[in-house]
Design a protein around this motif. Sequence first.
Motif, short mmCIF file in Angstrom:
data_model
loop_
_atom_site.label_atom_id
_atom_site.label_comp_id
_atom_site.label_asym_id
_atom_site.label_seq_id
_atom_site.Cartn_x
_atom_site.Cartn_y
_atom_site.Cartn_z
N ASP A 308 0.86 -1.19 0.00
CA ASP A 308 0.00 0.00 0.00
C ASP A 308 0.89 1.24 0.00
N LEU A 309 0.80 2.05 -1.03
CA LEU A 309 1.66 3.24 -1.12
C LEU A 309 1.22 4.34 -0.17
N GLU A 310 -0.01 4.28 0.33
CA GLU A 310 -0.51 5.34 1.21
C GLU A 310 0.02 5.23 2.63
N ILE A 368 9.22 9.13 25.53
CA ILE A 368 10.07 8.09 24.93
C ILE A 368 10.24 8.34 23.44
N GLY A 369 9.20 8.92 22.81
CA GLY A 369 9.35 9.31 21.41
C GLY A 369 8.58 8.48 20.41
N ILE A 370 7.58 7.70 20.87
CA ILE A 370 6.81 6.92 19.91
C ILE A 370 5.85 7.83 19.14
N SER A 371 5.38 7.36 17.99
CA SER A 371 4.45 8.14 17.17
C SER A 371 3.03 7.84 17.65
N LEU A 372 2.55 8.65 18.58
CA LEU A 372 1.25 8.40 19.19
C LEU A 372 0.10 8.51 18.20
N ASN A 373 0.27 9.31 17.15
CA ASN A 373 -0.82 9.46 16.18
C ASN A 373 -1.16 8.14 15.50
N ARG A 374 -0.23 7.17 15.52
CA ARG A 374 -0.50 5.84 15.01
C ARG A 374 -0.65 4.81 16.13
N ALA A 375 0.28 4.85 17.08
CA ALA A 375 0.33 3.80 18.10
C ALA A 375 -0.90 3.81 19.01
N LYS A 389 -11.17 3.15 19.90
CA LYS A 389 -12.58 3.12 19.50
C LYS A 389 -12.79 2.05 18.43
N ASP A 390 -14.01 1.68 18.24
CA ASP A 390 -14.34 0.59 17.34
C ASP A 390 -14.45 1.08 15.90
N TYR A 391 -13.29 1.44 15.32
CA TYR A 391 -13.26 1.87 13.93
C TYR A 391 -13.10 0.65 13.02
N SER A 392 -13.61 0.76 11.81
CA SER A 392 -13.28 -0.25 10.80
C SER A 392 -11.84 0.01 10.35
N SER A 393 -11.21 -1.00 9.77
CA SER A 393 -9.82 -0.84 9.35
C SER A 393 -9.66 0.28 8.33
N GLU A 394 -10.59 0.38 7.38
CA GLU A 394 -10.50 1.42 6.36
C GLU A 394 -10.69 2.81 6.97
N GLN A 398 -7.83 5.95 7.20
CA GLN A 398 -8.04 7.32 6.75
C GLN A 398 -7.80 8.31 7.90
N ILE A 399 -8.18 7.95 9.12
CA ILE A 399 -7.96 8.82 10.28
C ILE A 399 -6.46 9.01 10.51
#
Length: 419
Positions: A308-310, A368-375, A389-394, A398-399
């Motif tokens: 996935d290039l995104e 510590i320096g982790i990327s919280l926007n993903r982790a 939260k109960d998001y779908s994978s797609e 996008q979030i």
Amino acid sequence: MNFERIKEKLSILADAAKYDVSCSSSGSKRKNTNKGLGDSSGMGICHSYTQDGRCVSLLKILLTNHCIFDCAYCVTRKSNDIKRAAFKVQEVVDLTISFYRRNYIEGLFLSSGIFKDPDYTMERLIQVARKLREEENFNGYIHLKSIPGASDELMREAGLYADRLSVNIEVPTRSGLKLLAPDKKHEDFMKPMEKVKNEIIQFKQESRLIKSTPKYAPAGQSTQMIVGATGESDRDIMYSSAFFYKKYHMKRVYYSGYVPVSDDPRLPAIGTQVPMLRENRLYQTDWLMRFYGFDIRELLNDNFRNLDLEIDPKLSWALRNRHLFPVDINRVEKQLLLRVPGIGLKSVNKIIQARKFRKLNWDHLKKIGISLNRAKFFITCDSREKEIKDYSSENLKQIIIKNSTSKYRKEITPQLSLF
């Protein structure tokens, strides 16, 4: 010496060498212990990066751009109407020493087109390395490109003078090689790799018993694959890489996006360039395979043939395996912690050490320096502020993309305002 002619050769043969990206000098520690010239363990200034992050400069040239083969993807193919040149052995030696004395370089990356036959070409490459080591007492880094089809005897001799050897597999599959380089045989690439691997193993065994055993290719061997010249999927490319790492103990596999050099109907049309992002995703996948404990079949398989290039491949894997998450950051074992998006190798080790002394919360993880926007979507913590939260994978994908883009914009805007 005709300096104008040497300058012209250098211009032609340095330009022809730019398509080879496998010139990293990682892993070599050839020290200067006999008051000779150079030291491959010293600090560098540009161009190539070592395994520990140092930057070193190399003189990167071809011995010649004459070639007896007509590989469709290669700019030096015999049918291509280009200006040809060839260095004499002594000219390369003199250039290397001259550039080193002026502090332009710290080592040499030497490749070549094949003229006459593989053994004749390989002999000349070895002569350059031998003269540098024995006559000039040069202890800097030397990377020699192994010539497909060269004899075992020459491959053994090459490793006694070079820090790293490499033979480019070029096209990831046998069918692709047969299509674009019908003059070459797949076995001619494998034979030098096997010889170098066996010699390195033998050196390690003998050096345990006899410390004075001559070093053999201390920085190991590497290879390179062209991406996008034929229709191979990312799965095909990375399965080939996994094979080379396992079978031939490669230090690195490099991925080079195909640069259109011909309007040959077997190749992509002129003007169609392989996206740089695709190369980047392949390198990220390579990294996960080598350092994060992923099996390549987890990342790419029959159901997921292209990256996935995104998003990066670790996040892509996590979104396809939501049943494994979220994990408790204070309890999860290291193997699964390494698979959490946004947490790198250094951060994993910091977390494991820190949680021995107390329970970690979001503020600790941020420091510590982790990327919280993903982790944050894949972990739970001591604090309940940011439960998943109960998001779908797609939707989650996008979030994360939106959050990453917003963060990038916030970071770059103050810099743009300066201009």
